[in-house]
Design a protein around this motif. Structure first.
Motif, PDB file in Angstrom:
ATOM      1  N   TRP A  92       0.840  -1.214   0.000  1.00 43.70           N
ATOM      2  CA  TRP A  92       0.000   0.000   0.000  1.00 43.70           C
ATOM      3  C   TRP A  92       0.875   1.263   0.000  1.00 43.70           C
ATOM      4  O   TRP A  92       0.670   2.166  -0.799  1.00 43.70           O
ATOM      5  CB  TRP A  92      -0.905  -0.023   1.223  1.00 43.70           C
ATOM      6  N   VAL A  93       1.844   1.306   0.904  1.00 41.38           N
ATOM      7  CA  VAL A  93       2.698   2.485   1.032  1.00 41.38           C
ATOM      8  C   VAL A  93       3.527   2.702  -0.235  1.00 41.38           C
ATOM      9  O   VAL A  93       3.657   3.835  -0.719  1.00 41.38           O
ATOM     10  CB  VAL A  93       3.600   2.373   2.281  1.00 41.38           C
ATOM     11  N   VAL A  96       1.260   4.040  -2.944  1.00 38.74           N
ATOM     12  CA  VAL A  96       0.991   5.467  -2.728  1.00 38.74           C
ATOM     13  C   VAL A  96       2.171   6.291  -3.217  1.00 38.74           C
ATOM     14  O   VAL A  96       2.001   7.305  -3.902  1.00 38.74           O
ATOM     15  CB  VAL A  96       0.710   5.767  -1.233  1.00 38.74           C
ATOM     16  N   LEU A 106      -2.425   9.068   2.070  1.00 34.62           N
ATOM     17  CA  LEU A 106      -2.256   7.635   1.844  1.00 34.62           C
ATOM     18  C   LEU A 106      -3.373   7.039   0.989  1.00 34.62           C
ATOM     19  O   LEU A 106      -4.023   6.072   1.379  1.00 34.62           O
ATOM     20  CB  LEU A 106      -2.163   6.900   3.184  1.00 34.62           C
TER      21      LEU A 106
END
Length: 147
Positions: A92-93, A96, A106
């Protein structure tokens, strides 16, 4: 380490380990071959880590004889779940970062760049992969405890 691990496991585990090693080697080559004309050669070793980390984990199974099977059956699902959550959050990070840059909220679903197939597809595949490995490890630990 892998060679020592192979020496202490059954033929079935050796075959699975060979499959994991083959996937770890073949996937980068195939991805590079399919995308080299568009993006050049971009694959880095760190991209292979989520694939290759299964090999030493699989071959470390003989070391599990030190831990009582009943205890392992209770601990492994929790650790597998934590590892799956950590892996998905890492995805996810990073998504982003690539989609909208490091200074943005985020939200990997909005930004000037989108990955091939879209961010939702990448996240869905990542979640499915994390869930699969966590469930497979949990199931394997129950199987070991039952032996």
């Amino acid at each position: 380490m892998v060679l020592l691990g192979v020496a202490g496991v059954s033929a079935r585990i050796r075959l699975v380990a060979l499959g994991v090693a083959a996937v770890s080697l073949v996937v980068p080559v195939v991805v590079e071959a399919l995308t080299a004309n568009l993006y050049g050669f971009w694959w880095q070793g760190r991209y292979t880590l989520p694939l290759a980390v299964g090999l030493p984990m699989l071959l470390a199974a003989p070391a599990g004889s030190v831990v009582p099977p009943a205890l392992a059956a209770r601990l492994v699902p929790g650790f597998a779940g934590l590892a799956a959550v950590g892996q998905f959050l890492s995805l996810w990070v990073v998504l982003v970062r690539f989609v909208s840059g490091s200074a943005h909220p985020l939200n990997p679903l909005s930004g000037p760049w989108t990955p091939p197939g879209g961010a939702v597809t990448v996240l869905a595949l990542g979640l499915a992969g994390c869930a699969f490995w966590a469930l497979a490890l949990a199931r394997a630990s129950r199987h070991v405890a039952a032996e």
